[in-house]
Design an enzyme around this catalytic site. Structure first.
Site, PDB file in Angstrom:
ATOM      1  N   HIS A 442       3.888  21.215  17.059  1.00  0.00           N
ATOM      2  CA  HIS A 442       3.441  19.902  17.519  1.00  0.00           C
ATOM      3  C   HIS A 442       3.511  18.826  16.448  1.00  0.00           C
ATOM      4  O   HIS A 442       3.020  17.716  16.674  1.00  0.00           O
ATOM      5  CB  HIS A 442       2.003  19.982  18.029  1.00  0.00           C
ATOM      6  CG  HIS A 442       1.861  20.574  19.385  1.00  0.00           C
ATOM      7  ND1 HIS A 442       2.088  19.871  20.542  1.00  0.00           N
ATOM      8  CD2 HIS A 442       1.539  21.824  19.779  1.00  0.00           C
ATOM      9  CE1 HIS A 442       1.893  20.645  21.596  1.00  0.00           C
ATOM     10  NE2 HIS A 442       1.558  21.838  21.160  1.00  0.00           N
ATOM     11  N   LYS A 689      -5.612   6.239  21.245  1.00  0.00           N
ATOM     12  CA  LYS A 689      -5.145   7.447  20.569  1.00  0.00           C
ATOM     13  C   LYS A 689      -6.141   7.766  19.459  1.00  0.00           C
ATOM     14  O   LYS A 689      -6.903   6.895  19.041  1.00  0.00           O
ATOM     15  CB  LYS A 689      -3.769   7.224  19.918  1.00  0.00           C
ATOM     16  CG  LYS A 689      -2.644   6.868  20.869  1.00  0.00           C
ATOM     17  CD  LYS A 689      -1.394   6.494  20.097  1.00  0.00           C
ATOM     18  CE  LYS A 689      -0.242   6.162  21.034  1.00  0.00           C
ATOM     19  NZ  LYS A 689       0.279   7.342  21.728  1.00  0.00           N
ATOM     20  N   ARG A 690      -6.099   9.003  18.956  1.00  0.00           N
ATOM     21  CA  ARG A 690      -6.908   9.257  17.768  1.00  0.00           C
ATOM     22  C   ARG A 690      -6.410   8.348  16.654  1.00  0.00           C
ATOM     23  O   ARG A 690      -5.222   8.018  16.573  1.00  0.00           O
ATOM     24  CB  ARG A 690      -6.861  10.732  17.368  1.00  0.00           C
ATOM     25  CG  ARG A 690      -5.516  11.255  16.931  1.00  0.00           C
ATOM     26  CD  ARG A 690      -5.581  12.766  16.678  1.00  0.00           C
ATOM     27  NE  ARG A 690      -4.255  13.341  16.467  1.00  0.00           N
ATOM     28  CZ  ARG A 690      -3.674  13.468  15.286  1.00  0.00           C
ATOM     29  NH1 ARG A 690      -4.314  13.086  14.194  1.00  0.00           N
ATOM     30  NH2 ARG A 690      -2.478  14.001  15.173  1.00  0.00           N
ATOM     31  N   LYS A 695       0.032   6.601  13.547  1.00  0.00           N
ATOM     32  CA  LYS A 695       0.003   6.036  14.901  1.00  0.00           C
ATOM     33  C   LYS A 695      -0.069   4.508  14.864  1.00  0.00           C
ATOM     34  O   LYS A 695       0.124   3.843  15.864  1.00  0.00           O
ATOM     35  CB  LYS A 695      -1.155   6.623  15.703  1.00  0.00           C
ATOM     36  CG  LYS A 695      -0.955   8.120  15.987  1.00  0.00           C
ATOM     37  CD  LYS A 695      -2.110   8.693  16.787  1.00  0.00           C
ATOM     38  CE  LYS A 695      -1.952  10.193  17.000  1.00  0.00           C
ATOM     39  NZ  LYS A 695      -0.909  10.519  17.990  1.00  0.00           N
ATOM     40  N   THR A 801       1.568  12.222  24.922  1.00  0.00           N
ATOM     41  CA  THR A 801       1.450  12.420  26.367  1.00  0.00           C
ATOM     42  C   THR A 801       0.814  11.205  27.031  1.00  0.00           C
ATOM     43  O   THR A 801       1.026  10.976  28.218  1.00  0.00           O
ATOM     44  CB  THR A 801       0.621  13.674  26.708  1.00  0.00           C
ATOM     45  OG1 THR A 801      -0.633  13.628  26.014  1.00  0.00           O
ATOM     46  CG2 THR A 801       1.365  14.942  26.330  1.00  0.00           C
ATOM     47  N   LYS A 805       1.374   9.143  30.809  1.00  0.00           N
ATOM     48  CA  LYS A 805       0.328   8.756  31.769  1.00  0.00           C
ATOM     49  C   LYS A 805       0.392   7.260  32.060  1.00  0.00           C
ATOM     50  O   LYS A 805       0.258   6.835  33.217  1.00  0.00           O
ATOM     51  CB  LYS A 805      -1.050   9.126  31.205  1.00  0.00           C
ATOM     52  CG  LYS A 805      -1.258  10.609  30.990  1.00  0.00           C
ATOM     53  CD  LYS A 805      -2.460  10.865  30.092  1.00  0.00           C
ATOM     54  CE  LYS A 805      -2.433  12.278  29.551  1.00  0.00           C
ATOM     55  NZ  LYS A 805      -3.401  12.486  28.460  1.00  0.00           N
TER      56      LYS A 805
END
Length: 959
Positions: A442, A689-690, A695, A801, A805
């Site tokens: 991952h 998101k975390r 990110k 993911t 969504k």
């Protein structure tokens, strides 16, 4: 009294349940809140037997103007499907009786009042009754036919609330909705009482839960295994100082969905030593012994009887470990030490690992998951095999999937069980293990490719270190055989990259395989030209100055879990096409050269049940009405049919109305959680998101700061002409020990406080940080989203993911060519995706340019940094945060994640977003085409691929 026999899930034993089929309970709610209950004769039509074969009604519609009665036909079809699926179809009266029965006879609250919390538990217990029947039937049938089963091991399962999902999957929304109305409640309010299970944090856990839903829905024989964290990761609070953490309380009132299996428990050992037994076999003895106890949670499929299992392990010590003598002598803490040491293993997800104690606790967690799960899997295999166990058949009946590196200890643990407990040889155990286990990668981040201290592992798991050393030796043998010893430099390079044990001497059998070439002797001609021998060089150096060598620090000896996972399994998969290519070309390239057949891609997916059908009923009804069938919930390819209606004005009008309804829900959420009031007419721009530097929430908030600065430089009329109104929403948790991530949270909230209180800006720009982001919050935010940011540094996000969504729910994405963004853009159309930023294959050279001082600073980026430092957002110092974006080298410096490099491209792209949003017809068309193009990203597709290409399991539909 009739007796119903039910087979137990875990043991196959029969449980006798006395029930009176001629009567049931119904209660009414009185003015004083007390319950009044009476018996009444139940009508047999309320619970009627029915065939269990599936039936689907397909309604065809090719017109761009769907007929009004299509929805009614679909609803009739749905009822027919669920009737055929379930041997008992309750009506509202029967459901109300069941709820009141549990309120009265399965009490968790006092009897005086019947309020929302009590209503939730009674409703959940009523639903669980229906699940248990299907659950038991599923595993009774699997046991009888002895099918091959997949077991999905994950440290996280981020499930979200279960009530609405279970009722929806069972097709009982109407029955439960009407029943609760009779009792004075509504289903939505009752469902909102359920706390989110604190069993995960981010995409890893959400993916695992989507996979379980798809496994059940598609009738694949499978189980999930995880840990039952009492306090979760943490509950996030936002204060004036930024993020603060508190323990989760999701189990404080108990969990109505779980069933403790006191008869399913396994011993787990730590520390101790390895000795030879009288039979010549190795035995692991002494040390610290605890017990892992199973808690089972039913996972229902959609429109099917199949109900699979999520088995969670909780840890405890046996009662005899409580030192009563010490307790009575006043040493209370010491007396309970063994109990606490056992129980704390399942207290917190990802406990801080800055200390040695924290590292040991994390390793204990991982081993507990692996050992308890494998002991359980082996026991089930033996039970299903009857009197004759053939261990060669184990891989034909069992597939174990390791979700990331956390469960990698499955490999040495299965070897230990097979060799030490079942008596198999090393060769046989190794063949079985390799054929059974597979690994999903991952991440490409080096720090996330787990390594454990060899010293720690030797203390904690001495037998496993012996096994890992043997596996490493076999790997060395394979590498030497493959590359030979002719070129020592190549062999040394391969061994350094591929070995499981890092900074550890070669096994004694291979100590001499790498022979460094001897120094070339100095010839007479060389001597005439002044060339000296090594000895002469050393002598000269010694004569000139006596040099005291600095003490050398030996690098720590480590166990590389990702390498062990690759070596010990038969398959390795990435989770998006670009990620799988990076895995093959960079992360594990040396292994790809050795075993190319192991590596494959399995692009992630999400369940369309939770992430459209249940969380966005307004949009779901529109989709069903326009394409003429609800089959899209199971066959998402049908979503593509929306493309032909994308320009239809009636669809666009309905589409915008549904989005507005969802936005109004979020307006209420924001007011409740933050106190801020936002306009539902503004664009909802969301990044949830975390919190992590890669990110790039920092890029987002700096873009907002730049937008704010430019607004302040304009007149009111200029602002309104230049910018569309936006509500910029953030959500996510920063790990408690991740200082830079917590600085980003603090900065976002400081910016929000300034902008949201600026009367000149008003509703033109609002910034919101939603505290304690979780699945339930996502189920509100995602349907309301119009723009979503997936802006990670290219090549660093494995897949993502949430991007799937958002796209499914008609949200337009802005992002880089990273993770699943690449495939989403291909499917929805380049013109319906806002792209910016450097590409993955450019990143290495861009960092190199920076290190060499060749990077040209962008004036807009320098402008925004100066603005931040001006004090406009308060007295807090942002030097450490902004400093990470400056300089050319050094840890925590040099803008490693290329925020500055991508900033001008990002700002330009945001201008294009504003331009597109002004044209609402164009924007709505883009939104529709995002939903239409999202069909590929169903977890049903992903699970079909895992089942076929990795697990080799077949769909098993219950009779």
């Amino acid at each position: 009294m009739d007796t119903m026999r039910i087979s137990g899930v875990s043991t196959g034993t029969e449980i006798s349940v006395q029930c009176n089929s001629l009567s049931s309970l119904v209660s009414r709610r009185c003015d004083d809140g007390r319950l009044r209950t009476r018996m009444f004769p139940a009508r047999s039509r309320n619970w009627r037997p029915s065939p269990t074969r599936r039936s689907f009604l397909s309604v065809k519609s090719v017109s761009s103007e769907p007929k009004a009665k299509v929805t009614d036909a679909v609803l009739d079809s749905e009822q027919e499907v669920f009737s055929s699926m379930n041997p008992f179809v309750p009506d509202a009266a029967s459901v109300a009786s069941s709820i009141k029965y549990h309120a009265e006879f399965t009490p968790l609250f006092s009897p005086e009042k019947f309020e929302l919390p009590k209503a939730f538990f009674a409703t959940a217990q009523s639903v669980r009754d229906a699940l248990i029947m299907n659950w038991n039937a599923t595993y009774e049938y699997y046991n009888r036919v002895n099918v091959k089963q997949a077991y999905y091991l994950s440290m996280e399962f981020l499930q979200g609330r279960a009530l609405s999902n279970a009722v929806g999957n069972l097709g009982l929304n109407s029955a439960y909705g009407d029943a609760l109305k009779r009792l004075g409640f509504d289903l939505e309010s009752v469902a909102s009482q359920e706390p989110d299970p604190a069993l995960g944090n981010g995409g890893l856990g959400r993916l695992a839960s989507c996979f379980l839903d798809s496994m059940a829905t598609l009738n694949y024989p499978a189980w999930g295994y995880g840990l039952r964290y009492k306090y979760g990761l943490f509950k996030q609070r936002i204060t004036k100082d930024g993020q603060e953490e508190a323990a989760e309380d999701w189990l404080e009132l108990s969990n109505p969905w779980e069933i403790v299996r006191n008869d399913v428990s396994y011993p787990i050992k730590f520390y101790g030593k390895v000795v030879f037994g009288s039979d010549g076999k190795k035995r692991w003895i002494g040390g610290e012994d605890i017990v892992a106890v199973a808690y089972d949670v039913p996972i229902p499929g959609y429109k099917t009887k199949t109900t699979i299992n999520l088995r969670l392990w909780s840890t405890k010590a046996p009662s005899e470990d409580f030192d009563l003598s010490s307790y009575n002598s006043g040493k209370h803490t010491e007396a309970a030490e063994a109990l606490f040491n056992a129980e704390k293993i399942c207290f917190v997800l990802y406990p801080g690992d800055e200390s040695n104690e924290g590292k040991a606790l994390r390793l204990k967690q991982q081993y507990t998951l692996c050992s308890a799960s494998l002991q359980d899997i082996v026991a089930r295999f033996e039970t299903r095999s009857g009197g004759s166990v053939n261990w060669e058949e184990f891989p034909e009946k069992v597939a174990v999937q390791m979700n990331d590196t956390h469960p990698t200890l499955c490999i040495p643990e299965l070897m230990r069980i097979l060799m030490d407990l079942k008596g198999l040889s090393w060769e046989d155990a190794w063949k079985i293990t390799q054929r059974t286990v597979a690994y999903t990668n991952h991440t490409v981040l080096p720090e996330a490719l787990e390594k454990w201290s060899l010293e720690l592992m030797e203390k904690l798991l001495p037998r496993h270190v012996e096994i890992i050393e043997k596996i490493d030796e076999e790997l060395v043998r394979t590498i030497v055989s493959e590359y030979g010893t002719a070129d020592p430099s190549i062999l040394e390079e391969k061994l350094k990259a591929m070995r499981i044990l890092e900074n550890v001497e070669l096994p004694s059998a291979f100590a001499d395989v790498i022979v460094k070439p001897e120094s070339k002797p100095v010839t007479a001609k060389d001597a005439q030209n002044g060339v000296k021998t090594e000895q002469e060089e050393e002598k000269t150096a010694g004569e000139e100055e006596e040099v005291i060598p600095e003490p050398t620090v030996k690098p720590p000896k480590m166990v590389r879990m990702a390498n062990l996972a690759v070596v010990g399994g038969h398959a390795v998969n990435g989770v998006a096409e670009i990620h799988s290519e990076i895995v093959k070309e960079d992360v594990f390239n040396d292994f790809v050269q050795l075993w190319p057949e192991k590596f494959q891609n399995k692009t992630n997916g999400v369940t369309p049940r939770r992430w459209i059908r249940f969380c966005n009923p307004y949009l779901s009804d529109i989709i069903t009405n326009w394409i003429g069938t609800e089959d899209w919930v199971l066959n998402t390819e049908k979503l593509a049919e929306l493309r032909k209606f994308a320009d239809n004005e009636d669809l666009q009008s309905e589409w915008k109305a549904a989005k507005k309804k969802n936005k109004l829900k979020v307006v209420s959420l924001i007011k409740e959680r933050t106190g801020y009031t936002v306009s539902p007419d503004a664009m909802f721009d969301i990044q949830i998101k975390r919190i992590h530097e890669y990110k790039r929430q920092l890029l987002n908030i700096l873009g907002i700061v730049y937008r704010y600065k430019k607004m302040k430089e304009m007149s009111a009329s200029e602002r309104e002409k230049a910018y569309v109104p936006r509500v910029c929403i953030f959500g996510g948790k920063a790990f408690a020990t991740y200082v830079q991530a917590k600085r980003i949270v603090k900065f976002i909230t400081d910016v929000a406080s300034t902008i949201n209180h600026d009367p000149e800006i008003g509703d033109l720009l609002k910034v919101i940080f939603v505290p304690d982001y979780n699945v339930s919050v996502a189920e509100l935010l995602i349907p309301a989203s119009e723009l979503s940011q997936h802006i990670s540094t290219a090549g660093m996000e494995a897949s993502g993911t949430s991007n799937m969504k958002f796209s499914m729910n008609g949200c337009v994405l802005i992002g880089t060519l990273d993770g699943a963004n690449v495939e989403i853009r291909e499917e929805v159309g380049e013109e319906n995706f806002f792209l910016f930023g450097a590409k993955a294959d450019e990143i290495v050279n861009l960092r190199k340019e920076r290190a060499e001082g060749k990077f040209v600073l962008d004036p807009t980026f320098e402008e925004v940094k100066k603005f931040v430092r001006s004090g406009v957002f308060g007295s807090n110092s942002y030097d450490e945060l902004i400093g990470s974006l400056e300089g050319n080298e050094g840890f925590g410096r040099a803008d490693y994640f290329l925020v500055g490099k991508d900033f001008p491209s990002y700002i330009e792209c945001q201008g294009k977003v504003d331009e597109a949003y002004r044209d609402q017809k164009r924007w709505t068309r883009m939104s529709i085409l995002n939903t239409a193009g999202s069909f590929k990203f169903s977890s049903d597709r992903t699970i079909h691929e895992y089942a076929k290409d990795i697990w080799n399991i077949k769909q098993v539909e219950l009779p």
